[in-house]
Write a protein that holds these residues in place. Structure first.
Motif, PDB file in Angstrom:
ATOM      1  N   ALA A 102       0.839  -0.812  -0.005  1.00  0.00           N
ATOM      2  CA  ALA A 102      -0.534   0.135  -0.382  1.00  0.00           C
ATOM      3  C   ALA A 102       1.070   1.406   0.008  1.00  0.00           C
ATOM      4  CB  ALA A 102      -0.952   0.232   0.976  1.00  0.00           C
TER       5      ALA A 102
ATOM      6  N   ASP B 287      -1.369  -4.112   9.477  1.00  0.00           N
ATOM      7  CA  ASP B 287      -2.623  -3.736   8.208  1.00  0.00           C
ATOM      8  C   ASP B 287      -2.094  -2.748   7.609  1.00  0.00           C
ATOM      9  OD1 ASP B 287      -4.557  -5.605  10.021  1.00  0.00           O
ATOM     10  OD2 ASP B 287      -4.468  -4.470  11.369  1.00  0.00           O
TER      11      ASP B 287
ATOM     12  N   ARG C 139      -1.127  -3.502   4.397  1.00  0.00           N
ATOM     13  CA  ARG C 139      -2.287  -4.260   2.738  1.00  0.00           C
ATOM     14  C   ARG C 139      -2.777  -3.671   1.815  1.00  0.00           C
ATOM     15  NH1 ARG C 139      -7.302  -7.304   4.053  1.00  0.00           N
ATOM     16  NH2 ARG C 139      -7.154  -5.563   6.656  1.00  0.00           N
ATOM     17  N   LEU C 140      -2.352  -3.781   1.176  1.00  0.00           N
ATOM     18  CA  LEU C 140      -3.188  -3.512  -0.316  1.00  0.00           C
ATOM     19  C   LEU C 140      -4.721  -3.781  -0.158  1.00  0.00           C
ATOM     20  CD1 LEU C 140      -3.419  -1.229  -1.921  1.00  0.00           C
ATOM     21  CD2 LEU C 140      -2.164  -2.181  -3.885  1.00  0.00           C
ATOM     22  N   ASP C 141      -4.551  -5.154  -0.565  1.00  0.00           N
ATOM     23  CA  ASP C 141      -5.703  -6.330  -0.403  1.00  0.00           C
ATOM     24  C   ASP C 141      -5.097  -7.915   0.553  1.00  0.00           C
ATOM     25  OD1 ASP C 141      -4.638  -7.569  -3.246  1.00  0.00           O
ATOM     26  OD2 ASP C 141      -4.795  -6.097  -4.357  1.00  0.00           O
ATOM     27  N   ASP C 142      -6.003  -8.158  -0.321  1.00  0.00           N
ATOM     28  CA  ASP C 142      -6.266  -9.593   0.801  1.00  0.00           C
ATOM     29  C   ASP C 142      -5.685 -10.499  -0.515  1.00  0.00           C
ATOM     30  OD1 ASP C 142      -7.868  -9.348   2.653  1.00  0.00           O
ATOM     31  OD2 ASP C 142      -9.607 -10.056   1.461  1.00  0.00           O
ATOM     32  N   SER C 143      -5.182 -10.647  -1.137  1.00  0.00           N
ATOM     33  CA  SER C 143      -4.087 -11.206  -1.896  1.00  0.00           C
ATOM     34  C   SER C 143      -1.997 -11.103  -1.866  1.00  0.00           C
ATOM     35  CB  SER C 143      -3.905 -11.354  -3.948  1.00  0.00           C
ATOM     36  OG  SER C 143      -3.596  -9.887  -4.055  1.00  0.00           O
ATOM     37  N   ASP C 144      -1.874  -9.323  -0.584  1.00  0.00           N
ATOM     38  CA  ASP C 144      -0.481  -9.150  -1.078  1.00  0.00           C
ATOM     39  C   ASP C 144       0.051 -10.884  -0.266  1.00  0.00           C
ATOM     40  OD1 ASP C 144      -0.745  -6.937  -2.244  1.00  0.00           O
ATOM     41  OD2 ASP C 144      -1.665  -5.805  -0.535  1.00  0.00           O
TER      42      ASP C 144
END
Length: 493
Positions: free
Chosen positions: A431, A460, A463-468
């Motif tokens: 992010a 937290d 984190r950009l999205d759940d795939s990171d």
């Protein structure tokens, strides 16, 4: 009712109550221990009416939304006058106009004194969230916890105050010796005005201790000290003096519009109205503010635009760790903040009146700040301000040069590095890919639990999205010995 210390509990619905404007009011005149229940409890508020009692909420969540309406209950809890030795614990309050009003509801400052003020209240393991009505035409309430006028010896411990429209905690005039410890203050003071409010307001209140807390993403400030100018014709004679702010973590404050993580004498020369104090000579509606002999020590400041702003004399700033740099606004990545200071001292109007800020001691601090302000200094003296510098060092524990810390001098260190430190390592930060401060010493003078919690906070934040896929590791050292390593990654939340 059931004694909270007797090991028994009582069902909330068995308690007598009355209906006040569609709000269910429960009077607490002896100790209560509520039984835990799964469902959220709507539209209930409490009133304390006796000393030497405990309200144990049993971990229940109280939602101020009034059933069958969209309105919010006026307050979560308030108190009668002159109560002593009261404990409020194990509660969650959300969606109220106001949170805990630990002040006699019928007495203003002018009608109270130390005989009517509350004494030795304990608020433990309580959460206060989503407080206030955000309506541009009719905004209501917004304080999370109010410690009322003339209160003495309060303890607020292990609380969470989050998303209050106004101050998260407000220490009212003449209150003394409140201790706020081991608590979290997140996203408070977003009232809708440009400057907003602070997580903790210390208003004409003295001898308070704010220690071992986390402050994150609050609006105007994390902590602001000031003496109200005498609103509504009620003059305050106590100043916001002799407060201790120690071993806290301050991060990501939305203080772009003139704020800072900590502001001492926050209303110095502010343009105000409706005041009973005498205005500054020649300045019409601007007023003196008074807040002296405060100590800010052993705190960690991380990514604040300005960490400390001082606008009154005789303060001590010692043993803190600063890690500020230019950063993107958390809520708007297109906004880049570039004017970064560790501490700014001074006030233009005081200087013009021949009374600049003096007697500030800036001692034994460590800075990692990448300074981007015009002066090029880490600690900035403005408007003829005078401060004594000694022992201030960079991240490698080298003595800060003149251009960073004017007049700074350092003795030889007996131990390198300082006794406590927290080191951070990050594999990547999706992010915020251009942030390079993460592979760094997060701070000295931090406690072990703060260091461990930092791994999750940074994970937290990155984190950009759940795939990171990435990890954040923090390692806590004491006396140069590693005591704890904490790692968070994309598979562990």
């Amino acid at each position: 009712m059931t004694n909270a210390n007797a090991g028994e509990c009582v069902n909330l619905n068995s308690l007598p109550s009355s209906n006040i404007d569609n709000e269910r009011l429960i009077i607490v005149s002896e100790s209560i221990a509520l039984c835990p229940q799964e469902e959220i409890i709507l539209g209930v508020r409490f009133k304390l009416k006796a000393s030497n009692i405990t309200l144990d909420c049993g971990g229940n969540t109280f939602d101020g939304t009034i059933p069958s309406t969209s309105e919010k209950t006026s307050r979560a809890l308030d108190s009668a006058a002159a109560l002593e030795d009261v404990t409020i614990e194990n509660c969650v309050f959300k969606n109220y106009q106001k949170g805990l009003l630990l002040t006699p509801a019928t007495l203003g400052i002018g009608g109270a004194d130390y005989t009517t003020g509350l004494k030795r209240f304990r608020v433990k393991n309580v959460a206060v969230r989503d407080i206030g009505v955000y309506d541009a035409n009719n905004p209501l309430g917004g304080e999370g916890v109010i410690v009322g006028a003339y209160s003495q010896d309060f303890l607020i411990d292990s609380v969470v105050v989050e998303n209050t429209r106004l101050s998260g905690i407000y220490l009212e005039a003449y209150s003394v010796r409140t201790r706020v410890a081991n608590s979290s203050f997140i996203h408070n003071g977003f009232s809708g005005s440009a400057s907003g409010r602070e997580a903790i307001a210390i208003d004409a209140s003295s001898e308070n201790v704010i220690s071992n807390n986390l402050f994150k993403d609050n609006k105007y400030a994390a902590i602001a000290t000031y003496k109200n100018c005498g609103e509504a014709g009620v003059t305050r004679t106590m100043h916001a003096n002799d407060n201790l702010i120690e071993r806290n973590t301050f991060s990501y404050h939305d203080n772009y519009n003139g704020g800072a993580a900590i502001i001492i004498a926050a209303r110095q020369a502010a343009a105000l109205s409706g005041c009973s104090d005498d205005a500054m000579p020649g300045y019409g509606n601007r007023y003196f503010d008074y807040s002296r002999h405060n100590v800010i020590r052993e705190n960690a400041f991380v990514n604040n635009v300005a960490s400390i702003k001082v606008m009154d004399s005789f303060q001590t700033i010692s043993g803190n760790t600063f890690h500020g740099t230019s950063w993107n606004d958390l809520s708007d990545p297109n906004v880049k903040h570039k004017l970064v200071y560790d501490a700014v001292v001074g006030n233009a109007q005081l200087a013009e009146l021949g009374s600049p800020v003096i007697g500030v001691s800036i001692l034994d601090n460590i800075t990692r700040t990448s300074t981007t302000n015009v002066s090029g200094k880490t600690f900035v003296l403005n408007h003829g301000a005078a401060a004594a510098f000694a022992g201030n060092r960079d991240q490698n524990y080298h003595c800060l040069p003149e251009e960073k810390s004017p007049g700074n001098a350092c003795a030889e260190l007996e131990t390198l590095p300082p006794p406590n430190r927290c080191e951070v390592a990050v594999t990547k930060c999706p992010a915020h890919p251009r942030e390079n401060w993460l592979d760094a010493t997060y701070g000295s003078n931090v406690i072990q639990s703060t260091c461990a919690a930092r791994a999750r906070q940074l994970w937290d934040w990155c984190r950009l999205d759940d795939s990171d896929s990435y990890s954040v590791t923090t390692e806590f050292f004491r006396n140069n010995v590693s005591l704890e390593t904490t790692t968070y990654n994309g598979a562990k939340r």
